[in-house]
Every structure is written in C-alpha cells, then in structure tokens.
Design a protein around this motif. Structure first.
Motif, PDB file in Angstrom:
ATOM      1  N   ASP A  96      34.321   6.229  64.960  1.00 41.60           N
ATOM      2  CA  ASP A  96      33.770   7.325  65.758  1.00 41.60           C
ATOM      3  C   ASP A  96      32.575   6.787  66.549  1.00 41.60           C
ATOM      4  O   ASP A  96      31.485   6.613  66.001  1.00 41.60           O
ATOM      5  N   ARG A 147      29.420   9.004  66.575  1.00 40.76           N
ATOM      6  CA  ARG A 147      28.689   8.904  65.305  1.00 40.76           C
ATOM      7  C   ARG A 147      27.884   7.611  65.280  1.00 40.76           C
ATOM      8  O   ARG A 147      26.710   7.593  64.928  1.00 40.76           O
ATOM      9  N   GLN A 161      23.539   7.031  65.361  1.00 39.91           N
ATOM     10  CA  GLN A 161      22.804   6.241  64.370  1.00 39.91           C
ATOM     11  C   GLN A 161      22.076   5.063  65.024  1.00 39.91           C
ATOM     12  O   GLN A 161      20.899   4.827  64.755  1.00 39.91           O
TER      13      GLN A 161
END
Length: 162
Positions: free
Chosen positions: A120, A123, A127
């Motif tokens: 992903d 995602r 981060q």
C-alpha cells in the motif's frame, strides 16, 4: 523443500542480514523487478537497487532494521512470500513498517526470473513522509514523481559503483 523455495529462503535470509550480494545472486541475468518505487530489468539493476537499499538501512543503524518473512510458497514455475520490513527512512528519519506481498517466477535453473512486490503505497508514504505523504501519497502523479526520484538515485548509485 522445493528448490525454488530454497532460493526464496536464501534470498529473504540474506535480506534480513542486509547481504545484497547474496540477494543479487538469486536473480537470473535477464530478471525483472517491479514495485511501487522501481521497475527494473536485469540482474545488474536489481542487484544495484538491493545494494543501495541495504547500504541505506545499514547507514541508518542496523538496530532500526528488521525483516520478517512467512507464507513462503514455491513450485516449479512460481512463488509467493509475505514479508514485513521495519526500518528508518533515510530522507526523513521516520520509522516505517512496510507490509509486502511478493510474487515470483523462476527460470529452469532455479533463479528468480521475475519479482513483483505489492504494498500500500499511500500507507508507506504516510509513514515515510509524514504529512506530505498523507496529503499526496494517494495521488498517481505523486507515485510517478517518486519513481523518477528512485530511478535517479539508482542511476547515480550504479554510476558510482560500476
């Protein structure tokens, strides 16, 4: 254990140890690699990418590096591995936990012919990049820009390490 499963075990064990030479030796000369950041052709480019990424992980502190893999499956023609890496992203010093599904094909000699990692990207970008990844990480143009940057970094790395 199937010989192609042994190849994948050797590859991910070397990856956990940040041993890019051993990782590169698992690919055929004309192998391909694809993930959200890279599209590569040939063992030279693929091994160069692993050298660049392993050097970055070592440079950020091996204490921040961890790789786990499981669900390893392989037969005569294909394979699959679930792997997770925890590391510090070089550009921002942010901690990342990347969850990846990897699919492989093999040549008759038991080397990796193709390798595709799927994760992903949004995602990951949240981060690794923080707010910028949160706001832009979902956008196709952002992924395209990231691929250009990773390609430029790899080309520079390969030019310095011929």
């Amino acid at each position: 254990m199937h010989p192609n499963a042994q190849t994948l075990t050797r590859f991910y064990t070397a990856f956990a140890e940040l041993d890019a030479d051993a990782m590169g030796s698992c690919y055929s000369l004309d192998a391909t690699f694809d993930d959200p950041a890279f599209s590569l052709k040939g063992q030279h480019e693929i091994a160069g990418m692993w050298h660049m990424l392993c050097n970055a992980a070592r440079g950020n502190g091996k204490q921040d590096w961890r790789l786990d893999f499981n669900n390893l499956q392989a037969n005569d023609s294909s394979g699959h591995v679930h792997w997770e890496a925890r590391y510090r992203f070089t550009a921002t010093r942010r901690q990342v936990h990347n969850i990846v599904e990897a699919d492989f094909t093999f040549c008759p000699e038991g080397l990796i012919a193709s390798h595709r990692d799927q994760f992903d990207f949004w995602r990951w970008s949240r981060q690794a990049l923080g707010m910028g990844g949160w706001v832009l990480g979902w956008a196709p143009f952002f992924n395209t820009q990231m691929r250009r940057q990773t390609r430029a970094a790899l080309d520079s790395h390969l030019a310095k390490n011929v």
